[in-house]
Write a protein that holds these residues in place. Structure first.
Motif, PDB file in Angstrom:
ATOM      1  N   LEU A  98       1.011  -1.124  -0.288  1.00 18.23           N
ATOM      2  CA  LEU A  98      -0.685  -0.079  -0.219  1.00 18.23           C
ATOM      3  C   LEU A  98       1.014   1.114  -0.160  1.00 18.23           C
ATOM      4  CD1 LEU A  98      -2.619   1.169  -0.484  1.00 18.23           C
ATOM      5  CD2 LEU A  98      -2.815   0.592   2.491  1.00 18.23           C
ATOM      6  N   LEU A  99       1.100   1.433  -1.449  1.00 22.42           N
ATOM      7  CA  LEU A  99       2.097   3.304  -1.427  1.00 22.42           C
ATOM      8  C   LEU A  99       0.804   4.566  -1.714  1.00 22.42           C
ATOM      9  CD1 LEU A  99       3.651   1.249  -3.888  1.00 22.42           C
ATOM     10  CD2 LEU A  99       4.185   1.474  -2.003  1.00 22.42           C
ATOM     11  N   LEU A 100       1.512   5.314  -0.560  1.00 21.64           N
ATOM     12  CA  LEU A 100       0.733   6.716  -0.828  1.00 21.64           C
ATOM     13  C   LEU A 100       1.472   7.633  -1.574  1.00 21.64           C
ATOM     14  CD1 LEU A 100      -1.047   8.405   0.272  1.00 21.64           C
ATOM     15  CD2 LEU A 100       1.035   9.469   1.676  1.00 21.64           C
ATOM     16  N   VAL A 101       1.309   7.866  -2.540  1.00 20.21           N
ATOM     17  CA  VAL A 101       1.834   8.698  -3.777  1.00 20.21           C
ATOM     18  C   VAL A 101       1.087   9.278  -4.879  1.00 20.21           C
ATOM     19  CG1 VAL A 101       2.882   6.211  -4.981  1.00 20.21           C
ATOM     20  CG2 VAL A 101       1.139   7.488  -5.882  1.00 20.21           C
ATOM     21  N   ASP A 102       2.073  10.675  -5.479  1.00 18.59           N
ATOM     22  CA  ASP A 102       0.878  12.068  -6.399  1.00 18.59           C
ATOM     23  C   ASP A 102       0.128  11.193  -6.866  1.00 18.59           C
ATOM     24  OD1 ASP A 102       2.599  14.406  -4.090  1.00 18.59           O
ATOM     25  OD2 ASP A 102       3.922  13.745  -5.991  1.00 18.59           O
ATOM     26  N   LYS A 103      -1.116  11.816  -6.741  1.00 17.62           N
ATOM     27  CA  LYS A 103      -2.119  11.912  -7.717  1.00 17.62           C
ATOM     28  C   LYS A 103      -2.003  12.600  -9.426  1.00 17.62           C
ATOM     29  CE  LYS A 103      -6.914  11.896  -8.038  1.00 17.62           C
ATOM     30  NZ  LYS A 103      -8.273  12.038  -7.205  1.00 17.62           N
ATOM     31  N   PRO A 104      -1.469  11.543 -10.109  1.00 12.33           N
ATOM     32  CA  PRO A 104      -0.963  12.408 -11.645  1.00 12.33           C
ATOM     33  C   PRO A 104      -2.489  13.409 -12.030  1.00 12.33           C
ATOM     34  CG  PRO A 104      -0.102   9.759 -11.636  1.00 12.33           C
ATOM     35  CD  PRO A 104      -1.537  10.395 -10.109  1.00 12.33           C
ATOM     36  N   ASN A 105      -2.083  14.022 -12.639  1.00 13.13           N
ATOM     37  CA  ASN A 105      -2.979  15.046 -13.228  1.00 13.13           C
ATOM     38  C   ASN A 105      -4.087  14.620 -14.488  1.00 13.13           C
ATOM     39  OD1 ASN A 105      -5.092  17.291 -13.892  1.00 13.13           O
ATOM     40  ND2 ASN A 105      -3.154  18.762 -14.317  1.00 13.13           N
ATOM     41  N   VAL A 106      -4.595  13.586 -14.189  1.00 15.60           N
ATOM     42  CA  VAL A 106      -4.941  12.756 -16.125  1.00 15.60           C
ATOM     43  C   VAL A 106      -6.503  12.898 -15.152  1.00 15.60           C
ATOM     44  CG1 VAL A 106      -2.486  11.810 -16.414  1.00 15.60           C
ATOM     45  CG2 VAL A 106      -4.321  10.505 -14.882  1.00 15.60           C
ATOM     46  N   GLN A 107      -7.269  12.330 -16.330  1.00 16.72           N
ATOM     47  CA  GLN A 107      -9.029  11.880 -16.235  1.00 16.72           C
ATOM     48  C   GLN A 107      -8.910  10.807 -15.137  1.00 16.72           C
ATOM     49  OE1 GLN A 107     -10.855  13.971 -17.093  1.00 16.72           O
ATOM     50  NE2 GLN A 107      -9.748  15.363 -17.345  1.00 16.72           N
ATOM     51  N   ASP A 108     -10.186  10.651 -14.776  1.00 19.24           N
ATOM     52  CA  ASP A 108      -9.932   9.610 -14.192  1.00 19.24           C
ATOM     53  C   ASP A 108     -10.226   8.294 -14.476  1.00 19.24           C
ATOM     54  OD1 ASP A 108     -10.414  10.994 -11.648  1.00 19.24           O
ATOM     55  OD2 ASP A 108     -13.308  10.779 -11.486  1.00 19.24           O
ATOM     56  N   GLU A 124      -7.478   7.786 -17.023  1.00 19.32           N
ATOM     57  CA  GLU A 124      -6.195   7.235 -17.235  1.00 19.32           C
ATOM     58  C   GLU A 124      -5.638   7.259 -15.925  1.00 19.32           C
ATOM     59  OE1 GLU A 124      -5.642  10.812 -19.623  1.00 19.32           O
ATOM     60  OE2 GLU A 124      -6.453  10.512 -21.056  1.00 19.32           O
ATOM     61  N   LEU A 125      -6.525   7.073 -15.279  1.00 16.48           N
ATOM     62  CA  LEU A 125      -5.791   6.783 -13.902  1.00 16.48           C
ATOM     63  C   LEU A 125      -4.471   6.009 -13.073  1.00 16.48           C
ATOM     64  CD1 LEU A 125      -4.896   9.525 -11.138  1.00 16.48           C
ATOM     65  CD2 LEU A 125      -6.898   8.358 -10.124  1.00 16.48           C
ATOM     66  N   ASN A 126      -5.401   4.812 -14.014  1.00 14.64           N
ATOM     67  CA  ASN A 126      -4.663   3.604 -13.993  1.00 14.64           C
ATOM     68  C   ASN A 126      -3.348   3.419 -14.466  1.00 14.64           C
ATOM     69  OD1 ASN A 126      -7.536   2.157 -11.785  1.00 14.64           O
ATOM     70  ND2 ASN A 126      -6.134   0.703 -11.693  1.00 14.64           N
ATOM     71  N   ALA A 127      -3.594   3.864 -15.348  1.00 15.11           N
ATOM     72  CA  ALA A 127      -2.317   3.516 -16.560  1.00 15.11           C
ATOM     73  C   ALA A 127      -1.448   4.159 -15.735  1.00 15.11           C
ATOM     74  CB  ALA A 127      -2.659   3.896 -17.820  1.00 15.11           C
ATOM     75  N   ALA A 128      -1.971   5.822 -15.428  1.00 20.63           N
ATOM     76  CA  ALA A 128      -0.986   6.504 -14.975  1.00 20.63           C
ATOM     77  C   ALA A 128      -0.137   6.465 -14.005  1.00 20.63           C
ATOM     78  CB  ALA A 128      -1.155   8.269 -14.650  1.00 20.63           C
ATOM     79  N   LEU A 129      -0.624   5.660 -12.797  1.00 26.55           N
ATOM     80  CA  LEU A 129      -0.021   5.626 -11.369  1.00 26.55           C
ATOM     81  C   LEU A 129       0.843   4.143 -11.515  1.00 26.55           C
ATOM     82  CD1 LEU A 129      -3.462   5.291  -9.175  1.00 26.55           C
ATOM     83  CD2 LEU A 129      -1.242   7.361  -9.045  1.00 26.55           C
ATOM     84  N   LEU A 130       0.620   3.218 -13.152  1.00 25.64           N
ATOM     85  CA  LEU A 130       1.718   2.477 -12.696  1.00 25.64           C
ATOM     86  C   LEU A 130       3.274   2.793 -13.243  1.00 25.64           C
ATOM     87  CD1 LEU A 130      -0.051   0.449 -15.570  1.00 25.64           C
ATOM     88  CD2 LEU A 130       0.960  -0.824 -13.647  1.00 25.64           C
TER      89      LEU A 130
END
Length: 292
Positions: A81-91, A93-99
């Motif tokens: 369980l990681l706490l990371v900055d939230k990418p500034n993308v559409q919802d 697209e979020l999973n792909a950006a978080l990779l």
């Protein structure tokens, strides 16, 4: 009329399971909880098996409970369980950006991980909680369940399972612990996790005697609880939690009594057979919540 009736006959199709089970998955054992009905009492069992022999694990469950819909909760061994900055993308697209956000943090190649994320409605920073699992392991678990005839409704983690402990609007601090793991501290309210953290230094708290708890352990733990409560009140600007709940094995009643001397809130120890069964019961509550 005959053609219409015959068109609905598929002799090879099995009937869909009608019962629900909550399942807590550990590396070497699996705990199952079945709710009471008008016909039978509530039932729980824990099955041991060789590490990661999922076929054997689910065959034992099938033999004892029959086919069912399952809600799984993974033990902490199976995810980060990681706490990371939230990418500034559409919802979408979020999973792909978080990779790409976690690729330098995790040890596995991004092609071998599966991730999901969650946020608190009281989020005060531009951060997101990311759950990372090993894709081959998760697929092996799901495939073994399917092969045994089960239908998996969903997969969750320990932190999120705690949100099913209560269904009222009172914020509660929950301290849970499984053998060999760090303490998990969560604050939950109205089916939501408002904060969560792992507390180091209490790995063997389930092995500490009732007498030894009074010699520093309970007071040290109380300090950790107070830090989290202060954060919840000051940073999230919330009212104090209404109670403190202990979901663990060992001398939990004595620990609750010792901790209660340091707080105004009521401190309650879970009274079930084991913490693994408690997680299985919370898994089952997730299905009930989804049916509402």
């Amino acid at each position: 009329m005959e053609e219409s009736l015959l068109g609905k006959l598929q002799f090879w199709r099995k009937a869909a399971p009608t019962q629900n089970l909550g399942v807590y998955i550990c590396a070497e054992k699996i705990s199952v909880f079945q709710a009471a009905t008008d016909e039978v009492a509530a039932k729980s069992m824990t099955f041991s098996f060789n590490p990661h022999d999922w076929e054997n694990a689910f065959s034992q469950v099938l033999k004892e409970f029959g086919v069912a819909k399952l809600q799984l909760v993974l033990a902490a061994d199976f995810y980060q369980l990681l706490l990371v900055d939230k990418p500034n993308v559409q919802d979408e697209e979020l999973n792909a950006a978080l990779l790409w956000s976690v690729k330098d943090i995790v040890t596995q190649p991004v092609t071998d991980i599966h991730l999901d994320y969650f946020e608190s409605s009281k989020q005060t920073t531009n951060k997101v909680n990311v759950v990372v699992t090993e894709k081959p392991v998760l697929l092996a678990i799901l495939l073994a369940a399917k092969t045994a005839g089960f239908v998996t409704q969903g997969v969750s983690i320990e932190e999120m399972a705690m949100s099913n402990l209560f269904d009222d609007n009172q914020a509660r601090l929950v301290l849970s612990h499984r053998e060999g793991q760090e303490l998990l501290l969560t604050v939950v309210r109205s089916g939501e996790v408002f904060m969560q953290r792992r507390v180091r230094g209490f790995l063997q708290i389930d092995k500490v005697s009732a007498e030894d708890l009074a010699y520093g352990v309970a007071d040290n733990l109380s300090l950790e609880l107070q830090r989290s409560m202060d954060y919840f009140e000051s940073q999230l600007r919330e009212a104090p939690v209404s109670s403190i709940e202990l979901v663990m094995d060992g001398e939990r009643t004595q620990l609750a009594n010792l901790i209660s001397a340091n707080f105004n809130q009521k401190v309650t120890a879970y009274n079930g057979s084991s913490v693994e069964v408690a997680f299985a019961q919370l898994a089952l509550a997730e299905i009930a919540r989804g049916d509402v």
